[in-house]
Design an enzyme around this catalytic site. Structure first.
Site, PDB file in Angstrom:
ATOM      1  N   GLY A 159       0.834  -1.208   0.000  1.00 51.51           N
ATOM      2  CA  GLY A 159       0.000   0.000   0.000  1.00 51.51           C
ATOM      3  C   GLY A 159       0.863   1.249   0.000  1.00 51.51           C
ATOM      4  O   GLY A 159       1.897   1.321   0.669  1.00 51.51           O
ATOM      5  N   ARG A 169     -20.603  12.684  12.216  1.00 47.67           N
ATOM      6  CA  ARG A 169     -21.211  12.145  10.994  1.00 47.67           C
ATOM      7  C   ARG A 169     -22.352  11.180  11.246  1.00 47.67           C
ATOM      8  O   ARG A 169     -23.351  11.186  10.525  1.00 47.67           O
ATOM      9  CB  ARG A 169     -20.126  11.443  10.176  1.00 47.67           C
ATOM     10  CG  ARG A 169     -19.126  12.426   9.686  1.00 47.67           C
ATOM     11  CD  ARG A 169     -17.965  11.797   9.009  1.00 47.67           C
ATOM     12  NE  ARG A 169     -17.091  12.869   8.563  1.00 47.67           N
ATOM     13  CZ  ARG A 169     -15.925  12.687   7.978  1.00 47.67           C
ATOM     14  NH1 ARG A 169     -15.485  11.468   7.767  1.00 47.67           N
ATOM     15  NH2 ARG A 169     -15.201  13.711   7.604  1.00 47.67           N
ATOM     16  N   HIS A 184     -18.630   5.612   3.663  1.00 49.36           N
ATOM     17  CA  HIS A 184     -17.465   6.453   3.441  1.00 49.36           C
ATOM     18  C   HIS A 184     -16.177   5.902   4.026  1.00 49.36           C
ATOM     19  O   HIS A 184     -15.097   6.036   3.437  1.00 49.36           O
ATOM     20  CB  HIS A 184     -17.760   7.824   4.054  1.00 49.36           C
ATOM     21  CG  HIS A 184     -16.641   8.791   3.967  1.00 49.36           C
ATOM     22  ND1 HIS A 184     -16.168   9.271   2.768  1.00 49.36           N
ATOM     23  CD2 HIS A 184     -15.886   9.382   4.924  1.00 49.36           C
ATOM     24  CE1 HIS A 184     -15.176  10.121   3.001  1.00 49.36           C
ATOM     25  NE2 HIS A 184     -14.980  10.189   4.287  1.00 49.36           N
ATOM     26  N   GLU A 240      -6.207   2.927   7.492  1.00 48.63           N
ATOM     27  CA  GLU A 240      -7.608   2.500   7.541  1.00 48.63           C
ATOM     28  C   GLU A 240      -7.734   0.983   7.624  1.00 48.63           C
ATOM     29  O   GLU A 240      -8.768   0.457   8.038  1.00 48.63           O
ATOM     30  CB  GLU A 240      -8.361   3.064   6.315  1.00 48.63           C
ATOM     31  CG  GLU A 240      -9.870   2.967   6.473  1.00 48.63           C
ATOM     32  CD  GLU A 240     -10.648   3.675   5.370  1.00 48.63           C
ATOM     33  OE1 GLU A 240     -10.099   4.587   4.723  1.00 48.63           O
ATOM     34  OE2 GLU A 240     -11.822   3.307   5.161  1.00 48.63           O
ATOM     35  N   ARG A 248     -15.713   7.561  13.322  1.00 46.62           N
ATOM     36  CA  ARG A 248     -14.504   8.393  13.212  1.00 46.62           C
ATOM     37  C   ARG A 248     -14.885   9.853  13.031  1.00 46.62           C
ATOM     38  O   ARG A 248     -15.749  10.169  12.210  1.00 46.62           O
ATOM     39  CB  ARG A 248     -13.663   7.949  12.007  1.00 46.62           C
ATOM     40  CG  ARG A 248     -12.511   8.889  11.727  1.00 46.62           C
ATOM     41  CD  ARG A 248     -11.665   8.416  10.583  1.00 46.62           C
ATOM     42  NE  ARG A 248     -12.306   8.497   9.297  1.00 46.62           N
ATOM     43  CZ  ARG A 248     -12.372   9.603   8.543  1.00 46.62           C
ATOM     44  NH1 ARG A 248     -11.875  10.739   8.970  1.00 46.62           N
ATOM     45  NH2 ARG A 248     -12.948   9.559   7.350  1.00 46.62           N
ATOM     46  N   LEU A 281      -6.614  10.964   8.121  1.00 40.46           N
ATOM     47  CA  LEU A 281      -5.301  11.363   7.604  1.00 40.46           C
ATOM     48  C   LEU A 281      -4.320  11.437   8.771  1.00 40.46           C
ATOM     49  O   LEU A 281      -3.164  11.017   8.678  1.00 40.46           O
ATOM     50  CB  LEU A 281      -5.404  12.715   6.896  1.00 40.46           C
ATOM     51  CG  LEU A 281      -6.420  12.792   5.744  1.00 40.46           C
ATOM     52  CD1 LEU A 281      -6.348  14.152   5.052  1.00 40.46           C
ATOM     53  CD2 LEU A 281      -6.179  11.697   4.716  1.00 40.46           C
TER      54      LEU A 281
HETATM   55  C1  LIG Z   1     -13.716  11.148  -0.785  1.00 48.20           C
HETATM   56  C2  LIG Z   1     -12.984  11.001   0.510  1.00 48.20           C
HETATM   57  C3  LIG Z   1     -12.562  12.122   1.209  1.00 48.20           C
HETATM   58  C4  LIG Z   1     -11.891  11.993   2.418  1.00 48.20           C
HETATM   59  N1  LIG Z   1     -11.491  13.113   3.080  1.00 48.20           N
HETATM   60  C5  LIG Z   1     -10.818  12.985   4.254  1.00 48.20           C
HETATM   61  C6  LIG Z   1     -10.371  14.137   4.957  1.00 48.20           C
HETATM   62  O1  LIG Z   1     -10.559  15.273   4.527  1.00 48.20           O
HETATM   63  N2  LIG Z   1      -9.711  13.962   6.124  1.00 48.20           N
HETATM   64  C7  LIG Z   1      -9.463  12.717   6.644  1.00 48.20           C
HETATM   65  O2  LIG Z   1      -8.855  12.611   7.705  1.00 48.20           O
HETATM   66  N3  LIG Z   1      -9.873  11.604   5.973  1.00 48.20           N
HETATM   67  C8  LIG Z   1     -10.538  11.702   4.809  1.00 48.20           C
HETATM   68  N4  LIG Z   1     -10.947  10.578   4.152  1.00 48.20           N
HETATM   69  C9  LIG Z   1     -10.511   9.254   4.630  1.00 48.20           C
HETATM   70  C10 LIG Z   1      -9.059   9.010   4.197  1.00 48.20           C
HETATM   71  O3  LIG Z   1      -8.852   9.520   2.911  1.00 48.20           O
HETATM   72  C11 LIG Z   1      -8.673   7.533   4.189  1.00 48.20           C
HETATM   73  O4  LIG Z   1      -9.112   6.913   5.365  1.00 48.20           O
HETATM   74  C12 LIG Z   1      -7.171   7.378   4.103  1.00 48.20           C
HETATM   75  O5  LIG Z   1      -6.655   8.137   3.035  1.00 48.20           O
HETATM   76  C13 LIG Z   1      -6.771   5.925   3.957  1.00 48.20           C
HETATM   77  O6  LIG Z   1      -5.374   5.874   3.772  1.00 48.20           O
HETATM   78  P1  LIG Z   1      -4.613   4.498   3.750  1.00 48.20           P
HETATM   79  O7  LIG Z   1      -3.189   4.817   3.498  1.00 48.20           O
HETATM   80  O8  LIG Z   1      -4.946   3.719   4.965  1.00 48.20           O
HETATM   81  O9  LIG Z   1      -5.239   3.694   2.514  1.00 48.20           O
HETATM   82  P2  LIG Z   1      -5.412   4.061   0.967  1.00 48.20           P
HETATM   83  O10 LIG Z   1      -5.106   5.454   0.652  1.00 48.20           O
HETATM   84  O11 LIG Z   1      -6.753   3.521   0.597  1.00 48.20           O
HETATM   85  O12 LIG Z   1      -4.302   3.223   0.253  1.00 48.20           O
HETATM   86  C14 LIG Z   1      -4.420   1.824   0.084  1.00 48.20           C
HETATM   87  C15 LIG Z   1      -3.215   1.349  -0.690  1.00 48.20           C
HETATM   88  O13 LIG Z   1      -3.205  -0.061  -0.655  1.00 48.20           O
HETATM   89  C16 LIG Z   1      -3.008  -0.577  -1.956  1.00 48.20           C
HETATM   90  N5  LIG Z   1      -3.643  -1.885  -1.997  1.00 48.20           N
HETATM   91  C17 LIG Z   1      -4.905  -2.209  -1.613  1.00 48.20           C
HETATM   92  N6  LIG Z   1      -5.089  -3.534  -1.743  1.00 48.20           N
HETATM   93  C18 LIG Z   1      -3.934  -4.042  -2.211  1.00 48.20           C
HETATM   94  C19 LIG Z   1      -3.502  -5.345  -2.541  1.00 48.20           C
HETATM   95  N7  LIG Z   1      -4.279  -6.428  -2.379  1.00 48.20           N
HETATM   96  N8  LIG Z   1      -2.254  -5.490  -3.025  1.00 48.20           N
HETATM   97  C20 LIG Z   1      -1.418  -4.420  -3.184  1.00 48.20           C
HETATM   98  N9  LIG Z   1      -1.774  -3.174  -2.866  1.00 48.20           N
HETATM   99  C21 LIG Z   1      -3.016  -2.993  -2.379  1.00 48.20           C
HETATM  100  C22 LIG Z   1      -3.580   0.450  -2.876  1.00 48.20           C
HETATM  101  O14 LIG Z   1      -2.955   0.325  -4.129  1.00 48.20           O
HETATM  102  C23 LIG Z   1      -3.184   1.738  -2.153  1.00 48.20           C
HETATM  103  O15 LIG Z   1      -1.876   2.076  -2.504  1.00 48.20           O
HETATM  104  C24 LIG Z   1     -11.642  10.703   2.944  1.00 48.20           C
HETATM  105  C25 LIG Z   1     -12.078   9.576   2.256  1.00 48.20           C
HETATM  106  C26 LIG Z   1     -12.770   9.725   1.058  1.00 48.20           C
HETATM  107  C27 LIG Z   1     -13.286   8.500   0.386  1.00 48.20           C
END
Ligand SMILES: Cc1cc2nc3c(=O)[nH]c(=O)nc-3n(C[C@H](O)[C@H](O)[C@H](O)COP(=O)(O)OP(=O)(O)OC[C@H]3O[C@@H](n4cnc5c(N)ncnc54)[C@H](O)[C@@H]3O)c2cc1C
Length: 637
Positions: free
Chosen positions: A40, A330, A401, A425, A435, A441
């Protein structure tokens, strides 16, 4: 196995400092002898890879997209919380901690949340040093805005593109390490299995999504940062590629799944407008700083909003929750919007929408000010709906969401499998049953930049890790398992598309396990999912071959996992006979329709262990002990 969260002793405010001191260290010269896999490249994975490589570890980083920059984190709009107290309005680390525990309806670990609040300030300093263009006030200080569930203004932002800017920062740090040879990047790879040797996570099996090759990768530890599983509902605000596969396959290899039924429904999304829609669009919570939510007072009133005078409008959040108004959390805002629509006061063609109106804010602050704050969000809304939100109120409705549930981790972010760490996440850690906005973030970056770099060192320094490589029989076995599943999917040769199954699963999940649930509906959903899953394996149509670029095959694997995982969500929802945060069982509500917790019986993390295909998962619970906050009925009045 006993669930030991490994929460350090001592006073809450000193636990993390003390733990960092007590953790074993890896000598700088020895770090290069360790090889770590990070799956990821969102904010959690990007920051973890960069931070680990910067320390001297050899890192292999994987993602399904063509570039790490396309991780779903890029979509985050509104902002990131921190307890800097720049506006001098009464914020503190303790207040951020308290708001987060209360916002999560007292279903999160105190020690984790306090650490998160402490680290929040370091994140802002770190990101500013990276050059993240946070909004600034006239005097040049970083600007803040408000988010739900807080009465202070603590959200740092970069217009409506905070996730994008933060991800570019993490990506730059990652790229520096790619250039230095410390990170090897594997894009377009999907992790399809975890390899466990002698109880330790020692590698992964991935599919190259361009040519279909199956690859084995070994390591001393594996870090999953694979995001949330909101797409089990099919329609959500998540990126199309967001999935549960990596986490679910790890669950099948011994990691535990915690609170899978805790999904967040966001109140301000563009309403569904067609049967074949595949995505829902978020309108950031930041809009509720200035937008006012309302519906007509009379059910069935279909006059255009401009013809409904103020006296015939119900500003239902402001009326019911005068202290927090439109900025209630929310779950509360979503349930109230649904309630209004259920009473027949919903607006738009479907009646499944409420207004979010900026007329007063534009009159008060001018259009130029509103445009500066939210211009890109207004533009996005207009592009999708064809309506100009400067002239007419936006129409919004709740949508799936975020997922607070995830793989169970201890205080070190290590799962039930030794050497398997889970960040962002993908883990269940800090948000309890709901949340607060702008905290995901914060958590992803806290995990990646500031927590894992310490705790993984403690694990590596204190663990005997026998030399193995990808020829080990456990890798061979995992690869065979992956290949045979791909072959089976292709061999079904049925009539229904993968998306058709996914859409059907989503509609079951939303109807029976969405904003409100009851036991009868959950039982029905469970049997509907079982039948749908059985039909999937008899009638799914996956065209093409495996040794090729084949998106139907990719999706088929993910939907097959969702079809199993969806049942786990339902089982969890049935087991939790209370309402809390985003989990609302209709049988447990106060006289004012708020969630009614049962602290005596359910003040715990529900943790599920895989026991075999077609067998019921084993239930464990991690009791939640609150020594610093008093459990109360949440009130935002
Ligand atoms: C529209 C939207 C707006 C948001 N706005 C906010 C905000 O303003 N403030 C806030 O705090 N939060 C916000 N959130 C929530 C926040 O964006 C996410 O919770 C957070 O970015 C998740 O980050 P992450 O690094 O955990 O996962 P992600 O960013 O989802 O990254 C997952 C990674 O895992 C990889 N991956 C997944 N499965 C596999 C697999 N099987 N094999 C290899 N790679 C894989 C993907 O390629 C990706 O690189 C928002 C969410 C959405 C949907």
């Amino acid at each position: 196995m006993t669930l030991d969260a490994k929460i350090p002793g001592g006073r809450l405010t000193q636990k993390w400092d003390r733990h960092r001191f007590e953790l074993k260290l890896v000598n700088p010269a020895n770090k290069r002898k360790y090889n770590i896999i990070v799956v990821g490249t969102g904010l959690a994975g990007g920051s973890a890879s960069a931070a680990l490589a910067e320390l001297g570890y050899d890192v292999k980083t994987f993602c399904v997209q063509d570039s790490p920059r396309r991780a779903h984190s890029i979509a985050a709009q509104g902002g990131i919380n921190a307890a800097k107290n720049y506006p001098n309005d009464g914020d503190s680390i303790w207040r951020l901690f308290y708001d987060t525990v209360k916002g999560g309806d007292f279903r999160a670990r105190e020690a984790n949340v306090y650490r998160l609040a402490q680290i929040s300030n370091l994140i802002i300093d770190h990101c500013v040093a990276q050059g993240i263009p946070f909004a600034r006030d006239y005097g040049g200080l970083l600007a803040n805005r408000s988010f739900g569930g807080a009465q202070v203004t603590r959200t740092f932002y970069a217009r409506g593109q905070t996730g994008q800017q933060l991800l570019l920062g993490a990506y730059s740090a990652l790229s520096r390490q790619v250039a230095a040879g410390k990170v090897k990047l594997f894009s377009r790879r999907e992790m399809l299995d975890l390899v466990v040797v002698n109880g330790q996570a020692r590698g992964i099996v991935v599919r190259n999504l361009i040519n279909g090759d199956i690859e084995r990768h070994d390591a001393h530890a594996v870090v999953l940062c694979t995001g949330g599983y909101g797409n089990v509902f099919f329609l959500s605000t998540n990126a199309m590629a967001s999935n549960v596969t990596a986490a679910f396959r790890a669950y099948k290899k011994g990691a535990y799944f915690a609170n899978p039924c805790f999904a967040q429904i966001h109140p301000t999304c563009i309403p569904v407008h067609g049967t074949y829609q595949s995505k829902l669009t978020l309108m950031s919570e930041s809009l509720r700083n200035d937008g006012r939510v309302w519906v007509p007072k009379d059910p069935g009133d279909k006059r255009p909003p401009s013809q409904i005078p103020a006296s015939e409008r119900s500003y239902f959040l402001e009326e019911k929750y005068p202290s927090f108004g439109n900025l209630v959390p929310r779950d509360v805002a979503s349930r109230n919007a649904k309630e209004q629509c259920d009473m027949g006061k919903g607006v738009g063609d479907t009646g499944l929408a409420v207004f979010l109106d900026f007329a007063d804010a534009i009159k008060r602050d001018t259009r130029a000010v509103i445009e500066k704050k939210y211009g890109n969000l207004f533009q996005m809304y207009e592009k999708i709906t064809g309506q100009d939100p400067y002239q007419t109120p936006m129409m919004i409705y709740p949508a799936v969401h975020y997922t607070m549930g995830g793989l169970w981790v201890d205080y070190n972010l290590m799962s039930a499998v030794d050497g398997l760490f889970v960040l962002g996440e993908a883990n269940f850690s800090d948000h309890g049953a709901n949340r607060l906005g702008a905290s995901a973030l914060m958590q992803g970056l806290a995990d990646g930049y500031f927590i894992l770099p310490y705790t993984i060192g403690g694990y590596l320094a204190g663990t005997n890790l026998p030399a193995i490589n990808a020829d080990h029989p456990a890798f061979k076995e995992a690869e065979q398992h992956v290949q045979s599943r791909l072959n089976t999917l292709l061999a079904v040769d049925g009539k229904r598309t993968v998306d058709d199954f996914h859409r059907k699963l989503g509609s079951i999940m939303w109807e029976y396990c969405g904003m409100a649930r009851n036991n009868e509906g959950l039982e029905k959903a469970r049997s509907l999912i079982q039948s749908l899953r059985a039909e999937f394996w008899e009638n799914v149509r996956v065209p093409g071959i495996d040794k090729d670029f084949n998106q139907s095959l990719e999706r088929a694997g993910r939907v097959a996992d969702f079809l199993e995982f969806g049942e786990l969500v339902i089982i969890d929802a049935l087991a939790r006979q209370e309402s809390c945060g985003g989990h609302f069982n209709e049988a447990f509500q106060t006289d004012e329709n708020e969630a009614r917790r049962d602290d005596e019986n359910f003040c715990h993390v529900a943790v599920w262990e895989f026991t075999g295909d077609d067998k019921a998962p084993r239930f464990h619970q991690e009791p939640l002990v609150f020594e610093n906050v008093e459990l109360t009925q949440r009130s935002y009045k």
